[in-house]
Design a protein around this motif. Sequence first.
Motif, mmCIF file in Angstrom:
data_model
loop_
_atom_site.group_PDB
_atom_site.id
_atom_site.type_symbol
_atom_site.label_atom_id
_atom_site.label_comp_id
_atom_site.label_asym_id
_atom_site.label_seq_id
_atom_site.Cartn_x
_atom_site.Cartn_y
_atom_site.Cartn_z
ATOM 1 N N THR A 222 -21.306 -13.191 -15.541
ATOM 2 C CA THR A 222 -20.154 -12.721 -14.769
ATOM 3 C C THR A 222 -19.288 -13.920 -14.421
ATOM 4 O OG1 THR A 222 -19.433 -11.449 -12.832
ATOM 5 C CG2 THR A 222 -21.303 -12.898 -12.509
ATOM 6 N N GLY A 223 -17.980 -13.711 -14.409
ATOM 7 C CA GLY A 223 -17.062 -14.800 -14.093
ATOM 8 C C GLY A 223 -15.696 -14.537 -14.704
ATOM 9 N N ALA A 224 -14.667 -14.740 -13.916
ATOM 10 C CA ALA A 224 -13.299 -14.662 -14.432
ATOM 11 C C ALA A 224 -12.939 -16.015 -15.028
ATOM 12 C CB ALA A 224 -12.334 -14.309 -13.301
ATOM 13 N N ILE A 225 -11.941 -16.036 -15.913
ATOM 14 C CA ILE A 225 -11.512 -17.322 -16.460
ATOM 15 C C ILE A 225 -9.997 -17.459 -16.341
ATOM 16 C CG2 ILE A 225 -13.412 -17.311 -18.127
ATOM 17 C CD1 ILE A 225 -11.132 -17.054 -20.305
ATOM 18 N N SER A 226 -9.550 -18.711 -16.358
ATOM 19 C CA SER A 226 -8.124 -19.004 -16.372
ATOM 20 C C SER A 226 -7.672 -19.161 -17.821
ATOM 21 C CB SER A 226 -7.841 -20.298 -15.601
ATOM 22 O OG SER A 226 -8.371 -21.413 -16.312
ATOM 23 N N LEU B 209 -8.249 -17.716 -25.920
ATOM 24 C CA LEU B 209 -8.735 -17.563 -27.290
ATOM 25 C C LEU B 209 -7.623 -17.736 -28.323
ATOM 26 C CD1 LEU B 209 -11.061 -14.439 -26.860
ATOM 27 C CD2 LEU B 209 -11.782 -16.824 -27.155
ATOM 28 N N ASN B 210 -6.379 -17.578 -27.858
ATOM 29 C CA ASN B 210 -5.204 -17.622 -28.729
ATOM 30 C C ASN B 210 -5.243 -16.531 -29.790
ATOM 31 O OD1 ASN B 210 -2.700 -18.697 -29.425
ATOM 32 N ND2 ASN B 210 -3.583 -19.999 -31.028
ATOM 33 N N THR B 211 -5.955 -15.452 -29.458
ATOM 34 C CA THR B 211 -6.049 -14.317 -30.375
ATOM 35 C C THR B 211 -6.664 -13.144 -29.626
ATOM 36 O OG1 THR B 211 -6.902 -13.562 -32.525
ATOM 37 C CG2 THR B 211 -8.373 -14.910 -31.180
ATOM 38 N N SER B 212 -6.863 -12.045 -30.309
ATOM 39 C CA SER B 212 -7.555 -10.895 -29.759
ATOM 40 C C SER B 212 -8.369 -10.271 -30.885
ATOM 41 C CB SER B 212 -6.544 -9.889 -29.182
ATOM 42 O OG SER B 212 -7.225 -8.816 -28.551
ATOM 43 N N ASN B 213 -9.129 -9.229 -30.565
ATOM 44 C CA ASN B 213 -9.858 -8.496 -31.599
ATOM 45 C C ASN B 213 -10.031 -7.054 -31.142
ATOM 46 O OD1 ASN B 213 -12.308 -8.359 -29.953
ATOM 47 N ND2 ASN B 213 -12.600 -10.534 -30.464
ATOM 48 N N THR B 214 -10.599 -6.246 -31.995
ATOM 49 C CA THR B 214 -10.718 -4.813 -31.696
ATOM 50 C C THR B 214 -11.521 -4.561 -30.428
ATOM 51 O OG1 THR B 214 -10.643 -4.309 -34.062
ATOM 52 C CG2 THR B 214 -11.464 -2.592 -32.597
ATOM 53 N N SER C 10 -6.739 -10.679 -16.360
ATOM 54 C CA SER C 10 -7.898 -11.069 -17.150
ATOM 55 C C SER C 10 -7.591 -10.973 -18.641
ATOM 56 C CB SER C 10 -9.093 -10.177 -16.802
ATOM 57 O OG SER C 10 -10.216 -10.511 -17.593
ATOM 58 N N PHE C 11 -6.951 -9.890 -19.054
ATOM 59 C CA PHE C 11 -6.587 -9.728 -20.470
ATOM 60 C C PHE C 11 -5.659 -10.860 -20.919
ATOM 61 C CE2 PHE C 11 -3.555 -8.031 -23.648
ATOM 62 C CZ PHE C 11 -4.445 -7.842 -24.701
ATOM 63 N N GLU C 12 -4.665 -11.174 -20.096
ATOM 64 C CA GLU C 12 -3.733 -12.251 -20.434
ATOM 65 C C GLU C 12 -4.455 -13.594 -20.536
ATOM 66 O OE1 GLU C 12 -0.597 -12.246 -17.585
ATOM 67 O OE2 GLU C 12 0.324 -10.401 -18.345
ATOM 68 N N ASN C 13 -5.358 -13.857 -19.591
ATOM 69 C CA ASN C 13 -6.063 -15.137 -19.589
ATOM 70 C C ASN C 13 -7.018 -15.259 -20.775
ATOM 71 O OD1 ASN C 13 -4.756 -15.814 -17.245
ATOM 72 N ND2 ASN C 13 -6.468 -15.357 -15.894
ATOM 73 N N VAL C 14 -7.737 -14.171 -21.078
ATOM 74 C CA VAL C 14 -8.682 -14.182 -22.191
ATOM 75 C C VAL C 14 -7.961 -14.404 -23.516
ATOM 76 C CG1 VAL C 14 -10.226 -12.714 -23.563
ATOM 77 C CG2 VAL C 14 -10.485 -12.823 -21.081
ATOM 78 N N THR C 15 -6.910 -13.631 -23.760
ATOM 79 C CA THR C 15 -6.197 -13.756 -25.036
ATOM 80 C C THR C 15 -5.452 -15.087 -25.134
ATOM 81 O OG1 THR C 15 -4.367 -12.465 -24.070
ATOM 82 C CG2 THR C 15 -5.963 -11.280 -25.418
ATOM 83 N N ALA C 16 -4.987 -15.612 -23.994
ATOM 84 C CA ALA C 16 -4.311 -16.913 -24.016
ATOM 85 C C ALA C 16 -5.302 -18.023 -24.324
ATOM 86 C CB ALA C 16 -3.629 -17.170 -22.675
ATOM 87 N N ASP D 250 -11.413 -2.299 -13.279
ATOM 88 C CA ASP D 250 -10.651 -3.149 -12.376
ATOM 89 C C ASP D 250 -11.331 -4.507 -12.288
ATOM 90 O OD1 ASP D 250 -8.649 -3.887 -10.683
ATOM 91 O OD2 ASP D 250 -9.470 -2.907 -8.908
ATOM 92 N N GLY D 251 -10.610 -5.500 -11.796
ATOM 93 C CA GLY D 251 -11.179 -6.826 -11.630
ATOM 94 C C GLY D 251 -11.163 -7.641 -12.906
ATOM 95 N N GLY D 252 -11.453 -8.939 -12.756
ATOM 96 C CA GLY D 252 -11.401 -9.844 -13.902
ATOM 97 C C GLY D 252 -12.722 -10.506 -14.209
ATOM 98 N N SER D 253 -13.823 -9.982 -13.664
ATOM 99 C CA SER D 253 -15.107 -10.672 -13.764
ATOM 100 C C SER D 253 -15.729 -10.626 -15.158
ATOM 101 C CB SER D 253 -16.098 -10.095 -12.749
ATOM 102 O OG SER D 253 -16.380 -8.738 -13.023
ATOM 103 N N ALA D 254 -15.148 -9.855 -16.072
ATOM 104 C CA ALA D 254 -15.697 -9.786 -17.433
ATOM 105 C C ALA D 254 -15.142 -10.889 -18.331
ATOM 106 C CB ALA D 254 -15.389 -8.419 -18.049
ATOM 107 N N GLY D 255 -14.174 -11.650 -17.839
ATOM 108 C CA GLY D 255 -13.468 -12.619 -18.674
ATOM 109 C C GLY D 255 -14.367 -13.594 -19.403
ATOM 110 N N LEU D 256 -15.290 -14.232 -18.691
ATOM 111 C CA LEU D 256 -16.163 -15.225 -19.315
ATOM 112 C C LEU D 256 -17.053 -14.592 -20.375
ATOM 113 C CD1 LEU D 256 -17.349 -18.058 -19.488
ATOM 114 C CD2 LEU D 256 -18.866 -17.480 -17.581
ATOM 115 N N ALA D 257 -17.640 -13.431 -20.072
ATOM 116 C CA ALA D 257 -18.515 -12.758 -21.033
ATOM 117 C C ALA D 257 -17.750 -12.370 -22.293
ATOM 118 C CB ALA D 257 -19.136 -11.520 -20.386
ATOM 119 N N ILE D 258 -16.494 -11.961 -22.141
ATOM 120 C CA ILE D 258 -15.692 -11.563 -23.295
ATOM 121 C C ILE D 258 -15.395 -12.763 -24.183
ATOM 122 C CG2 ILE D 258 -13.419 -10.699 -23.984
ATOM 123 C CD1 ILE D 258 -13.529 -8.845 -21.555
#
Length: 300
Positions: A223-227, A178-183, A170-176, A195-203
């Motif tokens: 709720t929802g994971a993202i690619s 967004l092409n960035t990250s933040n605090t 999830s971290f890899e997919n979110v940052t990829a 655990d799990g990746g269901s926070a991806g969309l909300a993040i």
Amino acid sequence: MKIEFDKKDKNFPFVATSLLYLTELVLYLTGFISGTLFLNFLLLMSVLFLIFLFIIRKKRVEKRAFVFSAILSLLLLIYESPLILIDEKVYLVTSYSDPLELIKGANIYMLSVNVFQISGVENEQEVRDMFIYSQGVYDIIPGKNYMIYGSKNTAIFEYIGLYKSEFEKSFENVTAYLNTSNTEIDEFYSQDNSDGGSAGLAIVLSSFSKNGKLQNNVPIAVTGAISKTGEVKKVGGMKEKIQIANENDFSYMIVPKANLAEANEVKGTLNLPIEIIGVTDVDETIQLINDLNRVESNKI
């Protein structure tokens, strides 16, 4: 023809070992035998091969197939041995977890479910007694052999670096995406007990709110994971998440389109007023949130 028969005959111990192992594994996964019995079978098979090799060590017979079979049985025993550390009476307890607004003022709330693994108990009633004074316990699920086996395999693969957890993915997919990250993102994914990746969309939506790409004044449970390309993927724990969203008086909940049928079934069964909307990607979700804001602003 004689040569082909001899080759098959020489391979028989190896083939037989594999078939016996697979048979016992299926019996274990389907709950017909316990993990202890499964491991005892592998131990017995390994010991018998070693004894047999000791007996024939000085005889002039082809030993290669028996050596390979002994090695295979020992490797299988080592691989499956962590099962002995797992209590066969395991229960999973799902309970309430507060919705989290990652970016204050974004009005995007991620949903999660607390999951406790309880072992060392005799029956389900003992588990219920442990949580009798707890609030927000949704379900108590007896652990099945296939669930235990899957957790064991995942732990092994993660330990040797052959598998990444859904949380890491999830971290890899979110940052990829967004092409960035933040605090806030870094702090969220630095948690050890998640655990799990269901926070991806909300993040992702929260991040867009922070940088001004999304204006949202409507509290929405998400709720929802993202690619890595922004597709919204199916998640678990839908029944519990809908109850959490409803208990916190959300009017709207966004879920993956793949979860929509399940979500509407839960909503109907529990007779809940919350409106549940399914989405397929981030762009569609942003458009949906813009539409909800227009609808809510016209109500004022």
